[in-house]
Design a protein around this motif. Structure first.
Motif, PDB file in Angstrom:
ATOM      1  N   ILE A  57       0.779  -1.120  -0.138  1.00 32.74           N
ATOM      2  CA  ILE A  57      -0.037  -0.171   0.111  1.00 32.74           C
ATOM      3  C   ILE A  57       0.952   1.294  -0.066  1.00 32.74           C
ATOM      4  CG2 ILE A  57      -1.499   1.442   1.204  1.00 32.74           C
ATOM      5  CD1 ILE A  57      -3.034  -1.073   2.476  1.00 32.74           C
ATOM      6  N   GLY A  58       0.321   2.214  -0.944  1.00 36.58           N
ATOM      7  CA  GLY A  58       1.435   3.594  -0.834  1.00 36.58           C
ATOM      8  C   GLY A  58       1.870   3.603  -2.506  1.00 36.58           C
ATOM      9  N   PRO A  59       2.876   4.318  -2.525  1.00 35.65           N
ATOM     10  CA  PRO A  59       3.427   4.655  -3.828  1.00 35.65           C
ATOM     11  C   PRO A  59       4.399   3.510  -4.424  1.00 35.65           C
ATOM     12  CG  PRO A  59       4.958   5.700  -2.386  1.00 35.65           C
ATOM     13  CD  PRO A  59       3.747   4.954  -1.360  1.00 35.65           C
ATOM     14  N   VAL A  60       3.656   2.527  -4.855  1.00 35.85           N
ATOM     15  CA  VAL A  60       4.158   1.105  -5.087  1.00 35.85           C
ATOM     16  C   VAL A  60       4.512   0.827  -6.539  1.00 35.85           C
ATOM     17  CG1 VAL A  60       3.146  -0.089  -3.110  1.00 35.85           C
ATOM     18  CG2 VAL A  60       1.674   0.111  -5.098  1.00 35.85           C
ATOM     19  N   GLY A  61       4.288   1.700  -7.294  1.00 30.71           N
ATOM     20  CA  GLY A  61       4.755   1.814  -9.043  1.00 30.71           C
ATOM     21  C   GLY A  61       6.046   0.906  -9.249  1.00 30.71           C
ATOM     22  N   ALA A  62       6.920   1.160  -8.301  1.00 33.58           N
ATOM     23  CA  ALA A  62       8.001   0.702  -8.594  1.00 33.58           C
ATOM     24  C   ALA A  62       8.544  -0.768  -8.098  1.00 33.58           C
ATOM     25  CB  ALA A  62       9.495   1.347  -7.879  1.00 33.58           C
ATOM     26  N   LEU A  63       7.402  -1.267  -7.522  1.00 37.70           N
ATOM     27  CA  LEU A  63       7.369  -2.632  -7.079  1.00 37.70           C
ATOM     28  C   LEU A  63       7.425  -3.713  -8.080  1.00 37.70           C
ATOM     29  CD1 LEU A  63       7.504  -4.622  -4.513  1.00 37.70           C
ATOM     30  CD2 LEU A  63       4.835  -4.371  -4.477  1.00 37.70           C
ATOM     31  N   ALA A  64       8.415  -4.725  -8.086  1.00 36.19           N
ATOM     32  CA  ALA A  64       8.553  -5.533  -9.325  1.00 36.19           C
ATOM     33  C   ALA A  64       7.414  -6.485  -9.252  1.00 36.19           C
ATOM     34  CB  ALA A  64       9.801  -6.358  -8.778  1.00 36.19           C
ATOM     35  N   PRO A  65       6.970  -6.779 -10.429  1.00 33.26           N
ATOM     36  CA  PRO A  65       5.610  -7.649 -10.752  1.00 33.26           C
ATOM     37  C   PRO A  65       5.461  -8.937  -9.995  1.00 33.26           C
ATOM     38  CG  PRO A  65       6.652  -6.918 -12.869  1.00 33.26           C
ATOM     39  CD  PRO A  65       7.650  -6.470 -11.898  1.00 33.26           C
ATOM     40  N   PHE A  66       4.343  -9.605  -9.748  1.00 35.42           N
ATOM     41  CA  PHE A  66       4.525 -10.637  -8.767  1.00 35.42           C
ATOM     42  C   PHE A  66       5.168 -11.727  -9.427  1.00 35.42           C
ATOM     43  CE2 PHE A  66       2.110 -14.547  -7.606  1.00 35.42           C
ATOM     44  CZ  PHE A  66       2.181 -14.497  -6.238  1.00 35.42           C
ATOM     45  N   GLY A  67       5.219 -11.990 -10.554  1.00 38.16           N
ATOM     46  CA  GLY A  67       5.654 -12.823 -11.350  1.00 38.16           C
ATOM     47  C   GLY A  67       7.188 -13.199 -11.155  1.00 38.16           C
ATOM     48  N   SER A  68       7.701 -12.050 -11.280  1.00 41.66           N
ATOM     49  CA  SER A  68       9.131 -11.754 -11.326  1.00 41.66           C
ATOM     50  C   SER A  68       9.574 -12.099  -9.805  1.00 41.66           C
ATOM     51  CB  SER A  68       9.448 -10.379 -11.803  1.00 41.66           C
ATOM     52  OG  SER A  68       9.397  -9.982 -12.714  1.00 41.66           O
ATOM     53  N   ILE A  69       8.895 -11.681  -8.838  1.00 45.09           N
ATOM     54  CA  ILE A  69       9.323 -12.113  -7.407  1.00 45.09           C
ATOM     55  C   ILE A  69       9.361 -13.614  -7.170  1.00 45.09           C
ATOM     56  CG2 ILE A  69       8.626 -11.795  -4.984  1.00 45.09           C
ATOM     57  CD1 ILE A  69       7.783  -8.940  -5.625  1.00 45.09           C
ATOM     58  N   GLN A  70       8.214 -14.052  -7.610  1.00 51.29           N
ATOM     59  CA  GLN A  70       7.966 -15.588  -7.632  1.00 51.29           C
ATOM     60  C   GLN A  70       8.988 -16.408  -8.441  1.00 51.29           C
ATOM     61  OE1 GLN A  70       4.087 -16.824  -8.712  1.00 51.29           O
ATOM     62  NE2 GLN A  70       4.505 -19.001  -7.593  1.00 51.29           N
ATOM     63  N   ASP A  71       9.507 -15.760  -9.505  1.00 53.07           N
ATOM     64  CA  ASP A  71      10.547 -16.771 -10.418  1.00 53.07           C
ATOM     65  C   ASP A  71      11.845 -16.608  -9.571  1.00 53.07           C
ATOM     66  OD1 ASP A  71       8.739 -17.282 -12.331  1.00 53.07           O
ATOM     67  OD2 ASP A  71       8.999 -15.484 -13.500  1.00 53.07           O
ATOM     68  N   THR A  72      12.046 -15.171  -8.976  1.00 53.91           N
ATOM     69  CA  THR A  72      13.315 -14.972  -8.519  1.00 53.91           C
ATOM     70  C   THR A  72      13.505 -15.901  -7.207  1.00 53.91           C
ATOM     71  OG1 THR A  72      13.213 -12.806  -9.032  1.00 53.91           O
ATOM     72  CG2 THR A  72      14.820 -13.442  -7.001  1.00 53.91           C
ATOM     73  N   LEU A  73      12.519 -16.223  -6.496  1.00 55.42           N
ATOM     74  CA  LEU A  73      12.490 -17.072  -5.443  1.00 55.42           C
ATOM     75  C   LEU A  73      12.817 -18.374  -5.688  1.00 55.42           C
ATOM     76  CD1 LEU A  73       9.653 -15.597  -3.473  1.00 55.42           C
ATOM     77  CD2 LEU A  73      11.964 -15.753  -2.403  1.00 55.42           C
ATOM     78  N   ASN A  74      12.463 -19.014  -6.737  1.00 56.30           N
ATOM     79  CA  ASN A  74      12.685 -20.325  -7.302  1.00 56.30           C
ATOM     80  C   ASN A  74      13.908 -20.287  -8.086  1.00 56.30           C
ATOM     81  OD1 ASN A  74      10.697 -21.693  -5.923  1.00 56.30           O
ATOM     82  ND2 ASN A  74       9.252 -20.070  -7.398  1.00 56.30           N
ATOM     83  N   ALA A  75      14.608 -19.224  -8.441  1.00 54.90           N
ATOM     84  CA  ALA A  75      15.956 -19.127  -9.278  1.00 54.90           C
ATOM     85  C   ALA A  75      17.230 -19.283  -8.374  1.00 54.90           C
ATOM     86  CB  ALA A  75      15.805 -18.041 -10.236  1.00 54.90           C
ATOM     87  N   PRO A  76      18.295 -19.528  -9.203  1.00 60.01           N
ATOM     88  CA  PRO A  76      19.620 -19.508  -8.727  1.00 60.01           C
ATOM     89  C   PRO A  76      19.829 -17.959  -8.269  1.00 60.01           C
ATOM     90  CG  PRO A  76      19.546 -20.766 -10.610  1.00 60.01           C
ATOM     91  CD  PRO A  76      18.520 -20.097 -10.628  1.00 60.01           C
ATOM     92  N   ARG A  77      20.810 -17.575  -7.206  1.00 59.73           N
ATOM     93  CA  ARG A  77      21.017 -16.392  -6.815  1.00 59.73           C
ATOM     94  C   ARG A  77      21.351 -15.373  -7.866  1.00 59.73           C
ATOM     95  NH1 ARG A  77      24.638 -15.856  -2.122  1.00 59.73           N
ATOM     96  NH2 ARG A  77      23.807 -13.614  -2.254  1.00 59.73           N
ATOM     97  N   PRO A  78      22.138 -15.850  -8.794  1.00 60.41           N
ATOM     98  CA  PRO A  78      22.477 -14.751  -9.756  1.00 60.41           C
ATOM     99  C   PRO A  78      21.162 -13.997 -10.383  1.00 60.41           C
ATOM    100  CG  PRO A  78      24.033 -16.523  -9.968  1.00 60.41           C
ATOM    101  CD  PRO A  78      22.765 -16.998  -8.928  1.00 60.41           C
ATOM    102  N   MET A  79      20.118 -14.993 -10.386  1.00 63.37           N
ATOM    103  CA  MET A  79      18.897 -14.092 -10.885  1.00 63.37           C
ATOM    104  C   MET A  79      18.536 -12.844 -10.297  1.00 63.37           C
ATOM    105  SD  MET A  79      16.420 -14.735 -13.188  1.00 63.37           S
ATOM    106  CE  MET A  79      14.847 -14.123 -13.461  1.00 63.37           C
ATOM    107  N   LEU A  80      18.803 -12.710  -9.012  1.00 60.52           N
ATOM    108  CA  LEU A  80      18.497 -11.376  -8.140  1.00 60.52           C
ATOM    109  C   LEU A  80      19.031 -10.374  -8.757  1.00 60.52           C
ATOM    110  CD1 LEU A  80      19.509 -12.658  -4.571  1.00 60.52           C
ATOM    111  CD2 LEU A  80      17.105 -12.152  -5.560  1.00 60.52           C
ATOM    112  N   ARG A  81      20.009 -10.291  -9.531  1.00 57.37           N
ATOM    113  CA  ARG A  81      20.688  -9.008 -10.352  1.00 57.37           C
ATOM    114  C   ARG A  81      19.688  -8.726 -11.386  1.00 57.37           C
ATOM    115  NH1 ARG A  81      25.635 -11.603  -8.957  1.00 57.37           N
ATOM    116  NH2 ARG A  81      25.839 -12.609 -11.227  1.00 57.37           N
ATOM    117  N   LYS A  82      18.778  -9.453 -11.877  1.00 54.77           N
ATOM    118  CA  LYS A  82      18.084  -9.266 -13.059  1.00 54.77           C
ATOM    119  C   LYS A  82      16.690  -8.971 -12.652  1.00 54.77           C
ATOM    120  CE  LYS A  82      20.809 -12.478 -15.902  1.00 54.77           C
ATOM    121  NZ  LYS A  82      20.634 -13.812 -16.607  1.00 54.77           N
ATOM    122  N   LEU A  83      16.526  -8.640 -11.434  1.00 57.15           N
ATOM    123  CA  LEU A  83      14.912  -8.515 -11.082  1.00 57.15           C
ATOM    124  C   LEU A  83      14.717  -7.118 -11.404  1.00 57.15           C
ATOM    125  CD1 LEU A  83      12.435  -9.397  -9.583  1.00 57.15           C
ATOM    126  CD2 LEU A  83      13.423  -8.628  -7.400  1.00 57.15           C
ATOM    127  N   ALA A  84      13.702  -6.767 -12.188  1.00 57.75           N
ATOM    128  CA  ALA A  84      13.280  -5.581 -12.891  1.00 57.75           C
ATOM    129  C   ALA A  84      11.773  -5.451 -12.678  1.00 57.75           C
ATOM    130  CB  ALA A  84      13.960  -5.454 -14.131  1.00 57.75           C
TER     131      ALA A  84
END
Length: 430
Positions: A402-429
C-alpha cells in the motif's frame, strides 16, 4: 511451574498459577471462538459481541460495570483474535470475588440492548475507518485476505461497515449461544490466588453454564497466496512479503518462530543489518511468524520510500535465499536466547502468565512447562533451519503493498526469483 488445573462438572476448565509474592491477581475467561468461527454474513460479529459484553447486564448498566471494577482500583477489558475471544481483569487479591462476579455477569446475562448496540456499531465503524486510514494496519488486513482468499481465517476481525451495521440483538444472542459453551472455555488466574478458593468461586458463578454448543468446527484453512497492491499518495510504501507458515501443532512451528527472529527479530537480525544498517533502505523491517490451529503464515514487513522500493525487494529476497543455504550456529544460539528471555520476562507479568496458560490449555489441553519449551528449542539445529528456509521460501508468496508502489516488481518476477539461482537477483526488474 506452579500451575494447578481443575475441571468443573459442566466441562469448564479452571486453572491457576499461584505467585504468593504478588498482591494482585490477573484473571480471565478465554473462549475458543474468534473471527474465523463466523459465517460469511456474520463477519465482525465476534468482535462486536466482545464490545457489547460491557454494555449492560440484567443487574449492571454499562456505567456500573465500569465503576464497580474501578471503585476498587481494578481494570477490565477484552480482546478478539482469529481463534479466541478473551474477557479479563486485574484486581487486588481481596477483590477477586468481585472480578469473578463481573466477568460471569457479562458472559451469562448481557442484555445487548438495541440502543447500546446502535451506539457501539457507530464506534466500530469509526474503528474500521481508522484502520483503513492507517496504512501500516491496513496492509496487514489485506495481507491475510490475500494469503487466505475467501476464507474466514483471512478476513479482518473488525468486519465491514455493511456487516457491522446489519447485526441485531437476537443475532448477538444467537452467536453467543452457539459459540460459548463450557467445553470451549477456560478460566485462568495468576498472582496471589489460592487454587481451591478460586475454583469454588468460579463454580458458584459459572458451574451451571451450558456445557456444549451447536458450534460447527471452522472450515480448514487453505493457504492460497497471491498479489495485492493499492496505490496511495503516501510518504512511505508499506510492503509485506509472506509465505505459508506452520500450525501450532506441527514439528516446524518452533523452528519457524526462531527463523523469524534470525531473519528479522531484532537489531542484530539479518534483515535489519543488511537492509537498514548497511544499505539504509528503510526505517522499519522485521520478520514474523503467526501460528493458527491448522496453518500459519510467515512474513517480512518493510516500510520504505518510493525511491528505494526497486532496490529493497531484491535485497530482501537475497536474504531469504541465503537463509536456505546457511544458518550460523551463533545466529541460532542468539535467537534461542532471545526466545527464552522473552518467555522468562513475560513470566514476570501475571497477565501474560494467565494468557499463556489459557492459550496452552485451549491449544494443547494442558499447560506447557518452561523446561518442555526449552527442550523443544534445544532440539533445533542449523541444518534443520536452513532446510526449513529452503522449503518455506520456495513456496508461492503473498505480496501486499500500500502506498506509492509503482516501482514494486511484478508478482511473477518475485516468484520466479525465489525459485531461481541467486544470480537471478541481479536481473529482477520492474
Amino acid at each position: 511451574m506452579n500451575v494447578e488445573v481443575s475441571r468443573l462438572s459442566n466441562g469448564l476448565t479452571v486453572a491457576t498459577e499461584t505467585l504468593p509474592h504478588l498482591e494482585s491477581v490477573a484473571l480471565g475467561v478465554w473462549v475458543k471462538s474468534g473471527s474465523r468461527n463466523e459465517s460469511e454474513n456474520e463477519h465482525g460479529i465476534a468482535h462486536l459481541l466482545e464490545h457489547m459484553a460491557f454494555k449492560g447486564t440484567g443487574k449492571r448498566s454499562a456505567l456500573q460495570i465500569a465503576t464497580d471494577i474501578e471503585d476498587v482500583g481494578g481494570e477490565i477489558n477484552a480482546a478478539t483474535s482469529v481463534e479466541t475471544t478473551a474477557f479479563y481483569a486485574r484486581v487486588l487479591n481481596d477483590d477477586l470475588p468481585l472480578a469473578i462476579d463481573i466477568l460471569a455477569d457479562i458472559l451469562t446475562d448481557s442484555k445487548f440492548d438495541p440502543a447500546e448496540l446502535e451506539r457501539e456499531q457507530h464506534v466500530i465503524l469509526q474503528e474500521i475507518g481508522a484502520a483503513h486510514d492507517t496504512p501500516d494496519d491496513a496492509v496487514f488486513d489485506r495481507f491475510t485476505e490475500t494469503a487466505f482468499r475467501h476464507q474466514a481465517v483471512g478476513r479482518s476481525i473488525l468486519g465491514t461497515p455493511d456487516t457491522v451495521e446489519s447485526f441485531t440483538s437476537p443475532q448477538l444472542h444467537g452467536f453467543l449461544e452457539r459459540q460459548y459453551g463450557a467445553e470451549r472455555m477456560v478460566v485462568v488466574a495468576a498472582g496471589g490466588v489460592k487454587h481451591d478458593d478460586f475454583v469454588r468461586q468460579v463454580e458458584e458463578r459459572l458451574g451451571a453454564y451450558r456445557e456444549k454448543t451447536e458450534a460447527v468446527a471452522p472450515q480448514y484453512a487453505h493457504y492460497v497466496g497471491g498479489d495485492y497492491r493499492e496505490h496511495r499518495e503516501l510518504m512511505d510504501a508499506q510492503i509485506i512479503l509472506g509465505f505459508e507458515g506452520r500450525a501450532y501443532h506441527v514439528r516446524d512451528f518452533y523452528a519457524s518462530q526462531v527463523l523469524s527472529m534470525i531473519l528479522g527479530g531484532g537489531m542484530s537480525s539479518r534483515l535489519f543489518q543488511e537492509v537498514r544498517e548497511q544499505r539504509g533502505l528503510c526505517y522499519s523491517v522485521y520478520a514474523f511468524h503467526w501460528g493458527f490451529s491448522d496453518t500459519g503464515i510467515f512474513g517480512v514487513h518493510a516500510a520504505t520510500g518510493r525511491s528505494d522500493i526497486e532496490e529493497l525487494i531484491p535485497v530482501i529476497l537475497g536474504e531469504l535465499q541465503k537463509a536456505g543455504e546457511r544458518i550460523d550456529q551463533a545466529e541460532l544460539d542468539r535467537a534461542r536466547a532471545q526466545y527464552r528471555a522473552g518467555l522468562m520476562m513475560s513470566r514476570e507479568s501475571p497477565a501474560s502468565r494467565a494468557s499463556q496458560i489459557a492459550r496452552q490449555l485451549l491449544l494443547y489441553g494442558r499447560p506447557i512447562s518452561m523446561e518442555e519449551l526449552m527442550d523443544r528449542l534445544s532440539g533445533l539445529t542449523v541444518e534443520r533451519l536452513a532446510d526449513l528456509s529452503a522449503r518455506l521460501f520456495s513456496s508461492k508468496p503473498t505480496v501486499t503493498a500500500i502506498g506509492p508502489v509503482g516501482a514494486l516488481a511484478p508478482f511473477g518476477s518475485i516468484q520466479d526469483t525465489l525459485n531461481a539461482p541467486r544470480p537471478m537477483l541481479r536481473k529482477l526488474a520492474v
